[in-house]
Write a protein that holds these residues in place. Structure first.
Motif, short mmCIF file in Angstrom:
data_model
loop_
_atom_site.label_atom_id
_atom_site.label_comp_id
_atom_site.label_asym_id
_atom_site.label_seq_id
_atom_site.Cartn_x
_atom_site.Cartn_y
_atom_site.Cartn_z
N THR A 1 17.53 61.70 35.98
CA THR A 1 18.62 61.83 36.93
C THR A 1 19.64 60.65 36.84
O THR A 1 20.85 60.63 36.68
CB THR A 1 18.01 61.96 38.41
OG1 THR A 1 17.24 63.17 38.47
CG2 THR A 1 19.33 62.09 39.32
N VAL A 2 18.88 59.22 36.74
CA VAL A 2 19.74 57.84 36.87
C VAL A 2 20.47 57.97 35.45
O VAL A 2 21.79 57.73 35.61
CB VAL A 2 18.71 56.93 36.89
CG1 VAL A 2 19.43 55.52 36.34
CG2 VAL A 2 18.21 56.52 38.32
N SER A 3 19.89 58.38 34.27
CA SER A 3 20.77 58.59 33.15
C SER A 3 21.83 59.38 33.28
O SER A 3 22.86 59.22 32.79
CB SER A 3 19.47 58.98 32.08
OG SER A 3 20.36 59.12 30.62
N CYS A 4 21.35 60.65 33.69
CA CYS A 4 22.59 61.42 33.94
C CYS A 4 23.70 60.93 34.67
O CYS A 4 24.97 61.26 34.62
CB CYS A 4 21.85 62.86 34.57
SG CYS A 4 23.09 64.23 34.73
N LEU B 1 29.34 58.98 35.68
CA LEU B 1 30.13 58.01 36.18
C LEU B 1 31.14 57.41 35.07
O LEU B 1 32.17 57.26 35.19
CB LEU B 1 29.46 56.46 36.64
CG LEU B 1 28.81 56.57 37.97
CD1 LEU B 1 27.99 55.51 38.46
CD2 LEU B 1 29.71 56.83 39.18
N ARG B 2 30.78 57.41 33.93
CA ARG B 2 31.46 56.93 32.76
C ARG B 2 32.47 58.00 32.32
O ARG B 2 33.53 57.67 32.09
CB ARG B 2 30.57 56.75 31.47
CG ARG B 2 29.85 55.61 31.74
CD ARG B 2 29.12 55.20 30.45
NE ARG B 2 27.93 54.25 30.54
CZ ARG B 2 26.73 54.36 30.38
NH1 ARG B 2 26.21 55.49 30.53
NH2 ARG B 2 25.84 53.24 30.71
N LEU C 1 21.51 53.61 41.31
CA LEU C 1 21.64 54.90 41.06
C LEU C 1 20.42 55.54 41.35
O LEU C 1 20.20 56.66 41.79
CB LEU C 1 21.88 55.03 39.53
CG LEU C 1 23.29 54.36 38.93
CD1 LEU C 1 23.23 54.61 37.52
CD2 LEU C 1 24.34 55.42 39.46
N ARG C 2 19.38 54.73 41.29
CA ARG C 2 17.91 55.36 41.87
C ARG C 2 17.93 55.62 43.43
O ARG C 2 17.16 56.52 43.66
CB ARG C 2 16.74 54.15 41.69
CG ARG C 2 16.32 53.80 40.15
CD ARG C 2 15.09 53.15 39.86
NE ARG C 2 14.98 52.97 38.62
CZ ARG C 2 15.36 51.87 38.05
NH1 ARG C 2 16.04 50.92 38.61
NH2 ARG C 2 14.99 51.58 36.59
N HIS C 3 18.73 54.87 43.84
CA HIS C 3 18.75 54.96 45.45
C HIS C 3 19.21 56.46 45.88
O HIS C 3 18.92 57.32 46.63
CB HIS C 3 19.64 53.90 46.09
CG HIS C 3 19.47 54.08 47.68
ND1 HIS C 3 19.66 52.62 48.34
CD2 HIS C 3 19.92 54.90 48.54
CE1 HIS C 3 19.72 53.00 49.53
NE2 HIS C 3 19.85 54.24 49.53
N ILE C 4 20.46 56.64 45.10
CA ILE C 4 20.91 57.89 45.39
C ILE C 4 20.28 59.18 44.55
O ILE C 4 20.54 60.22 45.15
CB ILE C 4 22.64 57.93 44.93
CG1 ILE C 4 22.71 57.87 43.45
CG2 ILE C 4 23.42 56.97 45.78
CD1 ILE C 4 24.35 57.81 42.97
N ALA C 5 19.63 58.82 43.63
CA ALA C 5 18.82 60.04 43.07
C ALA C 5 17.59 60.28 44.04
O ALA C 5 17.37 61.35 44.03
CB ALA C 5 18.25 59.34 41.46
N ARG C 6 17.05 59.35 44.72
CA ARG C 6 16.06 59.78 45.72
C ARG C 6 16.66 60.48 46.64
O ARG C 6 16.12 61.51 47.07
CB ARG C 6 15.56 58.46 46.25
CG ARG C 6 14.50 57.90 45.19
CD ARG C 6 14.05 56.42 45.71
NE ARG C 6 13.37 55.60 44.84
CZ ARG C 6 13.48 54.43 44.52
NH1 ARG C 6 14.38 53.60 45.02
NH2 ARG C 6 12.82 53.69 43.52
#
Length: 544
Positions: free
Chosen positions: A202-205, A210-211, A261-266
């Motif tokens: 999810t972080v990678s996605c 974002l890019r 990004l991990r924060h919002i993924a959680r």
């Protein structure tokens, strides 16, 4: 059947205020306001009051017509305590309750008074509690006192919201094991699980999204922020028609790293797990990190526009300042200081007997209570000033958690004494609560304990988790301090009563009826103490 329903319904103080107000408003008195009395002095003559000054706004010369007073005297409804009298005095219009009847109805079964009242609250059924400090702390030494305060508030809110029937999800479910071990010493068992491999996917996605989102976003080539992505928050939010009311006007560029990004993924995973709409995400954050949390809030909306359907609110906790300290104090140092003080105070009082496993549990419980009352008894938005040399916090100082625990132990010891006397044949077995005679409960302190505490706990539990917006923006406030204040006040009034009244009297048959009624009242007080402490994850003491 209607009378039976009234008797079966739990008596609610706020329901009584509403019904009394409605009855008076129908008598052309729309501005009248009833108050519940709470001081021992005023409770000698009345339980509810409309002040004379208020009556003058609704009735000529402030005189209430006799038919209105008679109507209030005869008022009866489910949840309304039985009324003995309604009359007008120099103080205003007052109501006196039928106290023996109220004692009987409450004490024959006080279990309905140990939980919040059921309500038709239109708030969300699902609340995701996001304890922001737990995302980024990768070592116990990094956990500051302001972080600990936010964690304690989140833990308490999780309990009271669950009691209110909400489905509560706690985020994050994975954080530093060292911090987890420390929190367990304070009785906090935050749900824990390893981050699934899917989280990194999810972080990678999110990075790719974002890019691609607009031309103002791009990678940052910096030794200080390797792999960070630069996002122009304000411009991007305006392009996506995201309302910025309530956000800091200085929000601009955000260097987004993988932890962000991990924060919002959680958060996203928790929303998916809830599978319910609508839900509210409540970010619990220290004031020092409020600005960063607002950035994460907007970042989540930008990465996943569908998040706009999820209400995000921010509960901001004030600073924790250690007075008379030249250097910063860590959470582990704070815990050890309070624990040493608790041990020293116990040794001074009880001597060499303070040793062994049972005393270790007592000292740990006292330490946990002291810390939680220090950090939670102040409204969450206000600063907490800690004096680590404060000895009153470790003894019977009436504002401390140790004082509350001491009174829990007094009650437990009293019931142990009664049970021991029963086994020796000194006292008879305790009869069923419905068979007791409560007319002997006529001490002022007895009504105070019932009316201010046993009957009020449901309202206090409801208030503690009640959220109110301070502005149309994103901040909310909660009354997380009310439980600590309630417990301290209860302990003070119980202590005064306990020191004045002999509950376990002489073993004479003609005194047993009053003793049993008082013991049943004490059972109610003990259950209230234990239920309120449970929302703080504090184990009550059974001996000291």
């Amino acid at each position: 059947m209607e009378a039976e329903a009234r008797c079966a319904a739990p008596l609610r103080v706020f329901e009584a205020l509403r019904l009394l107000g409605t009855a008076l408003q129908s008598s052309s008195a729309p501005s009248t306001v009833w108050f519940k009395e709470s001081s021992q002095k005023n409770l000698r003559s009345r339980d509810f009051l409309v002040p004379r000054g208020t009556l003058k706004n609704s009735f000529p010369d402030g005189e209430v017509p006799a038919d209105v007073i008679e109507k209030l005297r005869s008022l009866a409804a489910p949840g309304l305590p039985p009324i003995k009298n309604c009359l007008q005095s120099e103080a205003g219009l007052l109501v006196q309750l039928d106290r023996p009847a109220v004692f009987r109805q409450v004490l024959k079964d006080f279990t309905p008074y140990l939980r919040p009242p059921s309500s038709a609250d239109s708030g969300p059924d699902v609340v995701i509690l996001n304890c922001a400090p737990l995302h980024s702390n990768k070592a116990l030494e990094a956990l500051r006192l302001s972080h600990l305060r936010a964690v304690l508030i989140a833990d308490h809110l999780a309990e009271v919201l669950t009691l209110q029937g909400k489905h509560v999800y706690r985020v994050p479910a994975a954080f530093c094991t060292e911090v987890e071990g420390f929190l367990s010493q304070l009785g906090i068992s935050w749900p824990s699980s390893a981050d699934a491999p899917a989280l990194e996917e999810t972080v990678s996605c999110f990075k790719d999204l974002l890019r691609d989102c607009d031309e103002d976003t791009g990678d940052v080539d910096s030794a200080q922020s390797p792999g960070a992505i630069r996002v122009q928050l304000k411009t991007s939010a305006e392009k996506h028609n995201i309302c910025l009311q309530g956000y800091d006007p200085n929000l601009d560029f955000f260097l987004v790293n993988e932890d962000d990004l991990r924060h919002i993924a959680r958060l996203q995973r928790s929303v998916q797990a809830a599978q319910t709409s609508p839900c509210t995400v409540l970010h619990i954050v220290s004031c020092e990190e409020e600005f960063h949390q607002q950035k994460l809030d907007l970042l989540w909306r930008l990465v996943l526009p569908s998040t706009g359907d999820v209400a995000q609110k921010h509960l901001v906790c004030g600073r924790v300042k250690v007075v008379n300290s030249a250097s910063a104090v860590t959470c582990s140092q704070y815990f050890q200081m309070r624990k040493s003080q608790m041990l020293e105070a116990s040794v001074m009082k009880y001597g060499d007997s303070v040793q062994g496993e049972s005393w270790d549990e007592i000292i740990n419980s006292l330490t946990s209570a002291a810390i939680k009352f220090e950090l939670l008894a102040t409204p969450h938005r206000s600063q907490v000033n800690l004096n680590l040399e404060e000895t009153n916090i470790t003894t019977k100082g009436t504002k401390s958690g140790a004082f509350v625990m001491y009174n829990c132990a007094r009650l437990a010891t009293m019931f142990d004494s009664y049970n021991s006397a029963v086994s020796q044949g000194i006292y008879p077995e305790f009869p069923p609560a419905r068979e007791l005679s409560y007319s002997s409960l006529c001490e002022e302190g007895e009504w105070l304990l019932l009316f201010n505490y046993i009957m009020m706990l449901p309202e206090v539990l409801s208030q503690s988790g009640q959220m109110s917006s301070t502005s149309p923006g994103i901040r909310v406030t909660a009354n997380t301090e009310v439980i600590c204040k309630f417990l301290v006040s209860l302990s003070m009034d119980f202590s005064c009563y306990y020191n004045r009244v002999h509950i376990l009297g002489e073993p004479l048959p003609h005194l047993f009826s009053r003793m049993f009624a008082r013991l049943q009242l004490m059972k109610g007080v003990q259950s209230v103490l234990h239920s309120a402490l449970k929302t703080l994850h504090i184990m009550p003491l059974t001996q000291i």
